[in-house]
Design an enzyme around this catalytic site. Sequence first.
Site, PDB file in Angstrom:
ATOM      1  N   GLU A   1      -6.860   4.675   7.703  1.00 25.54           N
ATOM      2  CA  GLU A   1      -6.430   6.187   7.682  1.00 25.54           C
ATOM      3  C   GLU A   1      -7.586   6.761   6.681  1.00 25.54           C
ATOM      4  OE1 GLU A   1      -2.823   5.530   5.669  1.00 25.54           O
ATOM      5  OE2 GLU A   1      -1.950   4.995   7.477  1.00 25.54           O
TER       6      GLU A   1
ATOM      7  N   LYS B   1       0.105   4.413  -0.308  1.00 25.83           N
ATOM      8  CA  LYS B   1      -0.541   5.436   0.504  1.00 25.83           C
ATOM      9  C   LYS B   1      -0.428   6.582  -0.557  1.00 25.83           C
ATOM     10  CE  LYS B   1      -0.034   3.225   4.903  1.00 25.83           C
ATOM     11  NZ  LYS B   1       0.068   3.435   6.178  1.00 25.83           N
TER      12      LYS B   1
ATOM     13  N   GLY C   1       2.419   2.260  10.767  1.00 26.94           N
ATOM     14  CA  GLY C   1       3.529   3.186  10.371  1.00 26.94           C
ATOM     15  C   GLY C   1       4.411   3.671  11.870  1.00 26.94           C
TER      16      GLY C   1
ATOM     17  N   SER D   1       3.464  -2.064  10.339  1.00 28.45           N
ATOM     18  CA  SER D   1       4.770  -2.284  10.509  1.00 28.45           C
ATOM     19  C   SER D   1       5.812  -3.649  10.175  1.00 28.45           C
ATOM     20  CB  SER D   1       5.214  -1.895  11.930  1.00 28.45           C
ATOM     21  OG  SER D   1       4.959  -0.274  12.142  1.00 28.45           O
TER      22      SER D   1
ATOM     23  N   HIS E   1      -9.519   1.020   5.063  1.00 29.03           N
ATOM     24  CA  HIS E   1      -8.361   1.249   5.824  1.00 29.03           C
ATOM     25  C   HIS E   1      -8.555   2.211   6.970  1.00 29.03           C
ATOM     26  CE1 HIS E   1      -4.261   2.486   6.660  1.00 29.03           C
ATOM     27  NE2 HIS E   1      -3.706   1.268   6.061  1.00 29.03           N
TER      28      HIS E   1
ATOM     29  N   ASN F   1       0.828  -1.266  -0.136  1.00 29.25           N
ATOM     30  CA  ASN F   1       0.025   0.045   0.011  1.00 29.25           C
ATOM     31  C   ASN F   1       0.912   1.077   0.166  1.00 29.25           C
ATOM     32  OD1 ASN F   1      -1.699   2.087   0.626  1.00 29.25           O
ATOM     33  ND2 ASN F   1      -2.457   1.423   2.549  1.00 29.25           N
TER      34      ASN F   1
ATOM     35  N   GLU G   1      -5.132  -4.760  10.651  1.00 29.08           N
ATOM     36  CA  GLU G   1      -4.183  -3.842  10.959  1.00 29.08           C
ATOM     37  C   GLU G   1      -4.462  -3.065  12.034  1.00 29.08           C
ATOM     38  OE1 GLU G   1      -2.082  -2.965   6.831  1.00 29.08           O
ATOM     39  OE2 GLU G   1      -3.885  -1.364   7.158  1.00 29.08           O
TER      40      GLU G   1
HETATM   41  P1  PGA Z   1       2.874   0.108   7.641  1.00 29.13           P
HETATM   42  O1  PGA Z   1       1.461   0.739   7.079  1.00 29.13           O
HETATM   43  O2  PGA Z   1       3.495  -0.918   7.043  1.00 29.13           O
HETATM   44  O3  PGA Z   1       3.762   1.588   7.052  1.00 29.13           O
HETATM   45  O4  PGA Z   1       2.868   0.205   9.080  1.00 29.13           O
HETATM   46  C1  PGA Z   1       0.647  -0.646   6.922  1.00 29.13           C
HETATM   47  C2  PGA Z   1      -0.813  -0.173   6.328  1.00 29.13           C
HETATM   48  O5  PGA Z   1      -1.125   0.930   6.839  1.00 29.13           O
HETATM   49  O6  PGA Z   1      -1.144  -0.887   5.221  1.00 29.13           O
END
Ligand code: PGA
Length: 246
Positions: A93, A10, A167, A206, A91, A8, A161
């Site tokens: 976010e 983003k 992140g 992560s 997601h 992803n 997640e």
């Molecule tokens: P990350 O994000 O691997 O940077 O923690 C995962 C995600 O939000 O899909």
Amino acid sequence: MRKLAAGNWKMNGTAAELAEVDALVASHGAPSVDILLCPPATLLSRMSDRAGDAIATGGQDCHANVSGAHTGDIAADMLVDAGAGYVILGHSERRTDHGETDAIVAAKSTAAYNAGLIAVICVGETEGQRDAGDTLNVIAAQLANSVPDAANGANTVIAYEPVWAIGTGRVPTLEQIAEVHDKMRADLVARFGETAKDMRLLYGGSVKPSNADEIFAIDNVDGALVGGASLKASDFSAIITALENA
Ligand code: PGA
């Protein structure tokens, strides 16, 4: 079931970063797992053209409607037109930045199915919910309300997640991941039957080359949804290889 390594991107990447796709194509010509990259919408068509057969592409969101007056939004058919085979939905976010509820995620997932896309439906608890001991109930409710009745093993992938792991460099313990994935599988099989045994359950938050092996060794973890570590071909390639070897 073929496992899935999903990236992803983003809100990251312009044309220059397509070189990362070329590098992935060069090192994963005949993968034994499915590989998916979800770039920003501006790159989707160009990435799809370059990704060949070995790497699928997907959107990061779609609208629930097929067309209309929705400035800035993208319909599922448009993602298909740009070469997508998948779309990430719900997601955290999107849920936080755009107020997406479980009902909205379910409506978008139905739109994705109708367009022939595989929906990668995301669920996950906040840190406060985990600290309160609510994780399993929160995930069960998100699954019950975000995943449409038409879901099956072919059209749906679930990504667990934890919001606090995205992140941040923080990852749940292997026992915590196992507990959630086992519960998700049990809930999905109870609702959908045999087909839910083929529904890929991804862990996200992560994931890095250094922790991928131990995460992929967990039962009912059928791949990963990777954010930051999917931006560099070298990191994502190591995660793909870890999944192939799991
Ligand atoms: P990350 O994000 O691997 O940077 O923690 C995962 C995600 O939000 O899909």
